[in-house]
Design an enzyme around this catalytic site. Structure first.
Site, PDB file in Angstrom:
ATOM      1  N   GLU A  38      -3.233  -3.837  -1.762  1.00 20.69           N
ATOM      2  CA  GLU A  38      -3.660  -3.596  -0.381  1.00 20.69           C
ATOM      3  C   GLU A  38      -4.309  -2.225  -0.284  1.00 20.69           C
ATOM      4  OE1 GLU A  38      -0.435  -3.854   2.526  1.00 20.69           O
ATOM      5  OE2 GLU A  38      -1.440  -2.366   3.779  1.00 20.69           O
ATOM      6  N   ARG A  42      -7.815   3.344   6.123  1.00 22.11           N
ATOM      7  CA  ARG A  42      -7.490   4.630   6.752  1.00 22.11           C
ATOM      8  C   ARG A  42      -8.426   5.730   6.324  1.00 22.11           C
ATOM      9  NH1 ARG A  42      -1.012   4.698   5.616  1.00 22.11           N
ATOM     10  NH2 ARG A  42      -0.744   2.524   6.176  1.00 22.11           N
ATOM     11  N   LYS A 126       4.605  -9.227   7.719  1.00 22.21           N
ATOM     12  CA  LYS A 126       4.969  -7.898   7.229  1.00 22.21           C
ATOM     13  C   LYS A 126       6.063  -7.361   8.165  1.00 22.21           C
ATOM     14  CE  LYS A 126       3.124  -3.176   6.956  1.00 22.21           C
ATOM     15  NZ  LYS A 126       1.990  -2.343   6.529  1.00 22.21           N
TER      16      LYS A 126
HETATM   17  C1  3PG Z   1       1.968   1.420   5.097  1.00 20.09           C
HETATM   18  O1  3PG Z   1       1.532   0.393   5.578  1.00 20.09           O
HETATM   19  O2  3PG Z   1       1.448   2.526   5.132  1.00 20.09           O
HETATM   20  C2  3PG Z   1       3.247   1.326   4.449  1.00 20.09           C
HETATM   21  O3  3PG Z   1       4.177   1.454   5.433  1.00 20.09           O
HETATM   22  C3  3PG Z   1       3.477   2.306   3.357  1.00 20.09           C
HETATM   23  O4  3PG Z   1       4.689   2.894   3.575  1.00 20.09           O
HETATM   24  P1  3PG Z   1       5.331   3.852   2.481  1.00 20.09           P
HETATM   25  O5  3PG Z   1       4.375   4.984   2.316  1.00 20.09           O
HETATM   26  O6  3PG Z   1       6.630   4.266   3.110  1.00 20.09           O
HETATM   27  O7  3PG Z   1       5.507   3.033   1.243  1.00 20.09           O
END
Ligand code: 3PG
Length: 205
Positions: A38, A42, A126
């Protein structure tokens, strides 16, 4: 593609600052045994990164994360994303995801949200943000009344707590950013990333 949750025990959640890293990073994750990747929308290079991985690493199942709007759905699908992940689910976003024909994991954090999606026939979700929202105990509780709904918990997952999630019958896989820390990606340390991926791939008992 059905059963997105069953393709790999861990879905690396990737934030990329440089599109040049995308292909070697994806190759390292695939080599480590984690083909489902994924890339979050961002950063300005995210769509370019998805495009490159889709074109150059066909053995990866590349998806887009942090999909928040119908415009994001269109852009991600256009870039070649094979699945979409959202942190939460609005009616407009759900409509766009359903219309796209691209498999998706919509974000939920409550029983009502999960039931609303199940009513629409969407039962792979999710669970976000997993640890702050209640973690393993919370998901276990949802499994009683909602046994037909399955989750990919994401948010605060680590190699230490992942096995407890993966042992739940309503968890297909977990997501996390620990496999691709910015420091390793920036340094181009893809060998270390491959090692982290192979350790994560072995997490499902
Ligand atoms: C996200 O979608 O950014 C996830 O929540 C990643 O979370 P993490 O950095 O705690 O693994």
């Amino acid at each position: 593609m059905s059963n997105l949750l069953d393709l790999a025990p861990v879905v690396p959640v990737v934030v990329l600052d440089d599109a040049e890293s995308a292909v070697p990073l994806a190759r390292a994750l695939v080599a480590g045994g984690l083909p489902v990747i994924e890339v979050t929308l961002r950063t300005p290079v995210a769509l370019d990164a998805i495009r490159r991985i889709a074109a150059e690493v066909p053995e990866a199942v590349i998806g887009a994360g942090t999909v928040r709007s119908p415009e994001d759905v269109e852009a991600a699908a256009g870039a070649g994303a094979r699945f979409l992940v959202s942190p939460g689910t609005t009616p407009g976003l759900l409509a766009a995801m359903l219309a796209s024909g691209v498999p998706f994991l919509p974000g939920v954090a409550t029983a009502t949200e999960a039931m609303t999606l199940a009513e629409r026939g969407v039962r792979e979700l999710k669970f976000f943000p997993a640890e702050p929202a209640g973690g393993v105990a919370y998901l276990k509780s949802l499994g009683g009344p909602l046994p037909d709904v399955r989750f990919c918990p994401t948010g605060g997952i680590t190699p230490s707590n992942a096995p407890a999630y993966l042992a739940l019958p309503n968890v297909g896989c977990v997501g996390g950013s620990w496999l691709t820390p910015r420091s390793l990606v920036t340094a181009g340390d893809f060998a270390r990333i491959e090692k982290l991926a192979s350790e994560a791939a072995a997490l499902r008992p």
